[in-house]
Motif scaffolding. Sequence first.
Motif, PDB file in Angstrom:
ATOM      1  N   SER A   1      18.320 -21.236  18.097  1.00  0.00           N
ATOM      2  CA  SER A   1      19.026 -22.458  18.446  1.00  0.00           C
ATOM      3  C   SER A   1      19.785 -22.234  19.753  1.00  0.00           C
ATOM      4  O   SER A   1      19.829 -21.118  20.287  1.00  0.00           O
ATOM      5  CB  SER A   1      19.993 -22.853  17.330  1.00  0.00           C
ATOM      6  N   TRP A   2      20.406 -23.299  20.273  1.00  0.00           N
ATOM      7  CA  TRP A   2      21.136 -23.141  21.534  1.00  0.00           C
ATOM      8  C   TRP A   2      22.319 -22.204  21.374  1.00  0.00           C
ATOM      9  O   TRP A   2      22.645 -21.423  22.289  1.00  0.00           O
ATOM     10  CB  TRP A   2      21.594 -24.514  22.029  1.00  0.00           C
ATOM     11  N   LEU A   3      22.967 -22.224  20.179  1.00  0.00           N
ATOM     12  CA  LEU A   3      24.073 -21.305  19.931  1.00  0.00           C
ATOM     13  C   LEU A   3      23.574 -19.863  19.835  1.00  0.00           C
ATOM     14  O   LEU A   3      24.220 -18.938  20.349  1.00  0.00           O
ATOM     15  CB  LEU A   3      24.789 -21.712  18.646  1.00  0.00           C
ATOM     16  N   GLN A   4      22.416 -19.684  19.185  1.00  0.00           N
ATOM     17  CA  GLN A   4      21.872 -18.332  19.065  1.00  0.00           C
ATOM     18  C   GLN A   4      21.455 -17.775  20.421  1.00  0.00           C
ATOM     19  O   GLN A   4      21.614 -16.581  20.690  1.00  0.00           O
ATOM     20  CB  GLN A   4      20.690 -18.343  18.095  1.00  0.00           C
TER      21      GLN A   4
ATOM     22  N   ARG B   1      24.504 -16.484  22.153  1.00  0.00           N
ATOM     23  CA  ARG B   1      25.048 -15.268  21.545  1.00  0.00           C
ATOM     24  C   ARG B   1      24.063 -14.106  21.534  1.00  0.00           C
ATOM     25  O   ARG B   1      24.411 -13.008  21.088  1.00  0.00           O
ATOM     26  CB  ARG B   1      25.475 -15.564  20.103  1.00  0.00           C
ATOM     27  N   GLY B   2      22.829 -14.325  21.978  1.00  0.00           N
ATOM     28  CA  GLY B   2      21.851 -13.245  22.020  1.00  0.00           C
ATOM     29  C   GLY B   2      21.323 -12.827  20.669  1.00  0.00           C
ATOM     30  O   GLY B   2      21.045 -11.640  20.454  1.00  0.00           O
ATOM     31  N   VAL B   3      21.197 -13.786  19.733  1.00  0.00           N
ATOM     32  CA  VAL B   3      20.666 -13.497  18.401  1.00  0.00           C
ATOM     33  C   VAL B   3      19.505 -14.442  18.136  1.00  0.00           C
ATOM     34  O   VAL B   3      19.290 -15.419  18.861  1.00  0.00           O
ATOM     35  CB  VAL B   3      21.755 -13.648  17.312  1.00  0.00           C
TER      36      VAL B   3
ATOM     37  N   TYR C   1      20.207 -14.555  12.315  1.00  0.00           N
ATOM     38  CA  TYR C   1      21.176 -13.948  13.216  1.00  0.00           C
ATOM     39  C   TYR C   1      20.962 -12.439  13.373  1.00  0.00           C
ATOM     40  O   TYR C   1      21.900 -11.645  13.257  1.00  0.00           O
ATOM     41  CB  TYR C   1      22.601 -14.250  12.743  1.00  0.00           C
ATOM     42  N   LEU C   2      19.715 -12.070  13.626  1.00  0.00           N
ATOM     43  CA  LEU C   2      19.430 -10.700  14.048  1.00  0.00           C
ATOM     44  C   LEU C   2      19.664 -10.584  15.547  1.00  0.00           C
ATOM     45  O   LEU C   2      19.485 -11.565  16.286  1.00  0.00           O
ATOM     46  CB  LEU C   2      17.979 -10.336  13.733  1.00  0.00           C
ATOM     47  N   PRO C   3      20.070  -9.434  16.040  1.00  0.00           N
ATOM     48  CA  PRO C   3      20.099  -9.258  17.492  1.00  0.00           C
ATOM     49  C   PRO C   3      18.724  -9.558  18.094  1.00  0.00           C
ATOM     50  O   PRO C   3      17.691  -9.192  17.510  1.00  0.00           O
ATOM     51  CB  PRO C   3      20.484  -7.789  17.657  1.00  0.00           C
TER      52      PRO C   3
END
Length: 509
Positions: free
Chosen positions: A462-465, A468-470, A486-488
Amino acid sequence: MSPVQDAPTERLALSGWQRLSPWAVGLLLISAGATLVRQHMPLLLGAGAGLAMVERVGLRELALGGVLLLLVAGLLSLLYYRRFRFRLDGDVLIVQKGLFEHREFKVAARHVQHIALHQPAYMRPFGLVLWEVETLAGEASSIQLPGIRRGLAEALGHGLRGAASIAEEKGSPGSDSDPTGARGAVRRFTLTPAALILHGLTSRSIYVIAAMLSPLIRPLERWLHDRLPQLDLQAWLPESTLLAIVLGVLGLVAVLALLAVLAAWWRFHGYVLRGDGERQVQVSGLFARQEQVLSLSRLQVVEWVQTGLGRLLGRGYLVCHQFGAMGGGEAAEARRFLVPGLTTEQGRELTAVLWPGLNLGQPLARVDVIYRRVVFLRLLLGSSLLQLAVLGLVGPGGLHPATWGAAAATLLVISAGVAQLRWMAMGWAQEGAHMRIRQGLWGQRTSIFPLQNLISVSVQQSWLQRRRGVATLQLDLANGRVGLPYLPERVAWTLANRLLASVEVGQAA
């Protein structure tokens, strides 16, 4: 004489057309009639509809109509019996049936993934079983023979295993006492009465039973409303209202727990799991005995399931998934190969048997801490909306400001605790050629599968991910989709490429 020596004779006998047992046709007719009456009984008895029908038509005419319907049903059942036949042509099962429309089904042995035998209580005196075979397409393509002799059912099972399974069974002498017909079978697990009771308490049956009994709440409420004024409750109810509510809730939970234990006893009484080389056979049931055969070559995913109470008591159960067995809770798990009432150590041992070479000693890796923050913010938003709704109902002056502050602080602490537990429960580990993924909060479900059994792998952001680089890794398996949120980003892409490489290597092999 061994089963291998008997196999040519069995296959020769099954090459000719076989029919259902005549007893089975009569039993199926009676059970179908009882089901029809049970389904329409509320319509006949409700609001005096049955009496009105008797007065309008007449008791004599109604009885003659019932006899006529019974004769028609008997003739149709006889016609159905004459048209239902099956035989084993080499390694292909051919079934022909149909009342008004003639249909033919063919199932090759290489496409069979699941064979089950069910023996209801009304079939046991006649020595009949309900034999069912399921193909790679799953439950939608299952074929059932509703009433054949047990010996014929076992012969069909041996015939459909193919030449490879027969060669594997060489040197294993038969036994009349073993329902699988293999004396070389190893007893892997026997469910004790104490373990059966614990499984009933710790399984998800209590939630299913509560959902089934929920329609009775309104009739029970009306009954209590009519009866309570006439009863002298002061003689046996406690004076404290809070204590009375607590005792009522405890009584309701006790009744649900008792029903869950009885349901587990009905289904898993006498549960025995035997291993016969590549086949795993389970037999269970109190009145309706059932036998299921799991082929390890068809096994796709093994799930270790623990409810919240099961984690406290150290109990869980294994669910073995094959092709076409989509996820869906307790009701769906009733048709799957399930090993109940296991301790954590027994679950590890049986998982190692189902997946040879698997080592469960590696600790699980957690997802990024951003997942915890996201869960916390979602819960905080939900609790804030809940407070606003309560504020709109009671008004700003309905509660003391200190009470509002205490409620807000309590919700904040609960949201932080739940977010921490959700983050700690989510974990994954790659152990050689297998992968393990754990999900859940209070109850947990751990999926264990070979890497080559993956159907598809996708990486979503997603745009948030992206900021955040996840990323979220989605894995499609035979029993549904499993996600690692939410994995790196680097870990997600590396793991996805590794999984795809393992799938390609497995397909090439």
